[in-house]
Design a protein around this motif. Structure first.
Motif, PDB file in Angstrom:
ATOM      1  N   LEU A 241      44.875 -31.990  37.801  1.00 17.96           N
ATOM      2  CA  LEU A 241      45.497 -31.422  36.609  1.00 17.96           C
ATOM      3  C   LEU A 241      44.621 -30.288  36.094  1.00 17.96           C
ATOM      4  O   LEU A 241      43.398 -30.318  36.265  1.00 17.96           O
ATOM      5  CB  LEU A 241      45.635 -32.493  35.537  1.00 17.96           C
ATOM      6  N   HIS A 242      45.248 -29.298  35.469  1.00 21.13           N
ATOM      7  CA  HIS A 242      44.482 -28.144  34.999  1.00 21.13           C
ATOM      8  C   HIS A 242      44.421 -28.008  33.493  1.00 21.13           C
ATOM      9  O   HIS A 242      43.470 -27.470  32.961  1.00 21.13           O
ATOM     10  CB  HIS A 242      45.020 -26.862  35.622  1.00 21.13           C
ATOM     11  N   SER A 243      45.465 -28.425  32.807  1.00 25.95           N
ATOM     12  CA  SER A 243      45.379 -28.438  31.352  1.00 25.95           C
ATOM     13  C   SER A 243      46.413 -29.407  30.810  1.00 25.95           C
ATOM     14  O   SER A 243      47.358 -29.771  31.505  1.00 25.95           O
ATOM     15  CB  SER A 243      45.586 -27.035  30.773  1.00 25.95           C
ATOM     16  N   LEU A 244      46.220 -29.821  29.581  1.00 22.80           N
ATOM     17  CA  LEU A 244      47.115 -30.799  28.962  1.00 22.80           C
ATOM     18  C   LEU A 244      47.627 -30.226  27.651  1.00 22.80           C
ATOM     19  O   LEU A 244      46.865 -29.629  26.901  1.00 22.80           O
ATOM     20  CB  LEU A 244      46.350 -32.089  28.663  1.00 22.80           C
ATOM     21  N   THR A 245      48.918 -30.402  27.375  1.00 21.70           N
ATOM     22  CA  THR A 245      49.471 -29.928  26.117  1.00 21.70           C
ATOM     23  C   THR A 245      50.273 -31.045  25.479  1.00 21.70           C
ATOM     24  O   THR A 245      51.128 -31.648  26.125  1.00 21.70           O
ATOM     25  CB  THR A 245      50.377 -28.710  26.343  1.00 21.70           C
ATOM     26  N   LEU A 246      49.975 -31.291  24.232  1.00 21.60           N
ATOM     27  CA  LEU A 246      50.707 -32.283  23.465  1.00 21.60           C
ATOM     28  C   LEU A 246      51.704 -31.530  22.600  1.00 21.60           C
ATOM     29  O   LEU A 246      51.310 -30.664  21.829  1.00 21.60           O
ATOM     30  CB  LEU A 246      49.705 -33.046  22.593  1.00 21.60           C
ATOM     31  N   LYS A 247      52.988 -31.836  22.737  1.00 21.09           N
ATOM     32  CA  LYS A 247      54.010 -31.052  22.058  1.00 21.09           C
ATOM     33  C   LYS A 247      54.839 -31.976  21.178  1.00 21.09           C
ATOM     34  O   LYS A 247      55.255 -33.032  21.625  1.00 21.09           O
ATOM     35  CB  LYS A 247      54.919 -30.417  23.113  1.00 21.09           C
ATOM     36  N   THR A 248      55.052 -31.558  19.946  1.00 19.32           N
ATOM     37  CA  THR A 248      55.864 -32.372  19.048  1.00 19.32           C
ATOM     38  C   THR A 248      56.852 -31.484  18.314  1.00 19.32           C
ATOM     39  O   THR A 248      56.451 -30.587  17.588  1.00 19.32           O
ATOM     40  CB  THR A 248      54.975 -33.089  18.010  1.00 19.32           C
TER      41      THR A 248
END
Lengths: 513, 166
Positions: free
Chosen positions: A453-460
């Motif tokens: 994995l290269h990056s993580l995004t938490l979206k709401t």
């Protein structure tokens, strides 16, 4: 494709660099054909153009283009040379604008050897050298003698240390080059693939559009004009009972479906005849095609994520498909890459699972238990579709007021599908692998190593927040643009915890591929 | 010199002197959108009612620009970034919240970018490139130029430590 012949390896002990070599003597023919392929439609249109009012000799344009491309191709043949050095390949090309390209063997991830029918008749092949940089092959050698192409493929692999070097004799080379296949497709499997993937529709659409482009417009107009009043008038004049129409309609639809199915099977046969997947050391090698043979290979560690798919048609035959996303060039238009990504076009679920366990020995697959989505995920999934249905209500009412009565049934269906889908979705984090399952009607399982994995995004979104949910988006190399890697409808706290767990694991690891 | 201003594990807002640029940029975006929407609306109204087309267009445009100015300020206000031992986080948005995290080990390369208006206010964008597909470019907009250089040097140093063995 024939078995590899003993490759003529350049002797690395001698200091003399290898000789400059040319491509296959009739290569210019293939180069010219390649150019012509891209302009064939406009050329055909010009050749068949019927209305040339302005008196220009449009019919000569194709001839001129033909001559020009041949001249360019011949010129390219004489200026294109390559030589195999101890640590890389050097390619010289161009007449006015001279170009010298050096490609170290270590940078070449994949050598694709491809043969179409004409190639096979002449015993030649097109070799493509691919590197990680992705969008385009580092070099396309169009064309080499088959032995030369295979020798090149072998050479790159020996330099990677994947095969013993140098090959002692023809026999040992052949034995090393061809271990027993890990997976092969039988004729029955290919026919099933045709039914399941129904690509015949695409083929039929392409054929229709091609024919429509070729025939002059006024034919079509005249045809329709001659048919419509006369034929329809006759049909309605006699007015047979509606049953006859229904029967005709059913027969017509069945016929169309049968044709599409046949086309699809044909399409699968063309693509997947003799499909074999082999494991050679650290690489997977795939060979396929009826007339046009393709052989491609990829290092296992370049595989970024694995995806199992199962639609309703798959379930009918108890089959699944396994595809992968790779780091090496994810060009959209290239069939080779697309083919390579469909590692297992169709196989029983048990075979897919066994192969996944073989390739990912650490990964507990299939997991005993899946982590669920948020409790009210089904309502969150159903809401947008229900709103869409309600928005369509006025249109339905205008068309037929009675249709509105179907609304409760439609809403029930939407909610039921959403509940099924929510129940069939989930995730699991185990032994450095993130496993995601999604959907019920169209099912999909994704396996990815956390290290990749290269990056993580938490979206709401506001709606998510109302339901107490978040989406966790995961970014890795080679994910198709339309299908991002994500887990939707997670409970907010779970999403945050999972993000933190993944982050800890990613921070400790280095990139592995 | 500004390293003491960057606290590890703390969320940093963007410098207030960049807010006007956010407002202007957002006003430009929404202004364009307003024009695209306003022109057809204006001509439709003019065709059916006794008004001149430029009046609804101007009203629409004014509303869009005002909204853009307000929205840009809000967007600027809700940007936060954080540097920790493992990587860099960026938080943006209020209604549509995004919290992006990139580990330092996954950074491919970094750019520092600043336009003439940003330079006059000593601001710069830090652009982080990863090898990923969807989120392969992550932009930290309108940072204090010294923060941008500091982050650049910290992250670049960590790339150097971890070579991709190929």
């Amino acid at each position: 494709m024939t078995e590899p012949v003993t490759p003529s390896l350049p002797d690395s002990d001698t200091a003399n660099p290898a000789q400059w070599q040319r491509l296959y003597p009739h290569s210019w023919l293939f180069m010219a054909l390649q150019y012509l392929k891209s302009v064939i439609f406009p050329l055909l249109l010009l050749a068949f153009a019927h209305d040339n009012d302005n008196g220009l000799p449009w019919h000569f344009v194709p001839l001129i283009v033909l001559l020009a491309t041949t001249a360019i191709a011949i010129g390219q043949y004489f200026t294109y040379r390559y030589r195999l050095m101890a640590d890389g390949i050097e390619i010289r090309s161009g007449l006015l604008q001279r170009n010298l390209r050096q490609i170290p063997y270590a940078r070449i991830h994949n050598v694709t050897v491809q043969q179409n029918l004409l190639h096979r008749l002449l015993g030649v092949a097109e070799a493509r050298l691919e590197s990680a940089s992705g969008t385009e092959a580092e070099a396309r050698m169009r064309v080499l003698r088959l032995e030369q192409a295979l020798a090149l493929e072998h050479l790159v692999r020996t330099r990677h240390g994947e095969l013993p070097y140098p090959a002692a004799s023809a026999k040992t080379t052949a034995a090393h080059a061809l271990p027993p296949p890990l997976f092969a497709m039988s004729a029955g499997e290919i026919i099933r693939h045709g039914f399941v993937h129904h690509q015949g529709v695409v083929l039929a659409a392409a054929a229709v559009s091609f024919v429509l482009q070729l025939i002059p417009d006024h034919w079509l107009e005249d045809g329709i004009r001659s048919i419509s009043p006369a034929l329809l008038g006759q049909l309605f004049a006699h007015s047979p009972p509606t049953g006859v129409y229904a029967l005709l309609f059913v027969i017509g639809s069945l016929f169309t479906i049968m044709t599409f199915m046949l086309l699809s099977v044909l399409f699968s046969l063309l693509r997947y005849h003799g499909f074999t997947l082999r494991e050679q050391g650290r690489r997977l090698t795939l060979e396929t095609g009826l007339f046009s043979r393709m052989r491609s290979s990829l290092p296992k560690r370049r595989i970024q994520s694995w995806q199992l798919r199962e639609g309703p048609l798959h379930r009918l035959f108890d089959r699944r498909s396994l595809s992968v996303a790779t780091a090496a060039g994810h060009t959209q238009g290239e069939t080779q890459t697309a083919l390579m990504n469909h590692l297992i076009p169709l196989a029983p679920p048990a075979t897919c699972d066994a192969l996944l366990r073989h390739w990912l020995p650490d990964c507990p697959w299939p997991p005993e238990h899946w982590q669920p989505l948020a409790r009210h995920a089904s309502w969150r999934i159903a809401l947008p579709n229900s709103l869409l249905l309600l928005a369509l209500l006025p249109l339905l009412y205008l068309a037929e007021p009675l249709l509105v009565l179907l609304l409760p049934a439609g809403l029930l269906l939407v909610v039921w599908l959403a509940r099924k889908s929510a129940a069939a979705s989930g995730w699991q984090l185990a032994a450095g692998h993130l496993l995601i399952r999604q959907g019920w009607w169209q099912r999909q399982w994704t396996l990815i190593e956390v290290d990749k994995l290269h990056s993580l995004t938490l979206k709401t979104s506001p709606l998510d927040r109302f339901f107490g949910m978040s989406t966790l988006m995961l970014d890795s190399i080679g994910t198709p643009p339309l299908r991002p890697l994500q887990i939707r409808y997670l409970p907010m706290q779970d999403a945050r915890d999972l993000r933190d767990a993944l982050a800890r694991s990613m921070a400790q690891s280095r990139l592995t591929g | 010199m500004s390293s003491h201003l960057v606290h590890l594990d703390a969320w940093h807002p963007l410098p207030v002197r960049g807010r006007l640029l956010f407002r202007l940029y957002s006003a430009l975006m929404f202004g364009t959108l307003g024009l695209l929407l306003g022109v057809p609306i204006g001509f439709l109204l003019a065709a059916h009612m006794d008004v001149l087309p430029w009046l609804p267009i101007a009203l629409c445009e004014l509303a869009a620009i005002l909204f853009g100015l307000w929205f840009g300020g809000r967007a600027h206000h809700f940007h936060r970034w954080r540097l920790d031992d493992d990587g860099l986080s960026l938080c943006r948005g209020r209604l549509w919240q995004h919290e992006i995290w990139v580990p330092a080990s996954r950074v491919q390369h970094l750019d520092i970018q600043s336009g003439p208006l940003q330079r006059r206010r000593k601001l710069a964008n830090l652009i982080i490139h990863t090898a990923g597909s969807h989120a392969n470019t992550i932009i930290l907009p309108a940072l204090d130029i010294e923060h941008a250089h500091y982050l650049h040097s910290v992250l670049a140093a960590r790339i150097g430590q971890e070579q991709d063995v190929d």
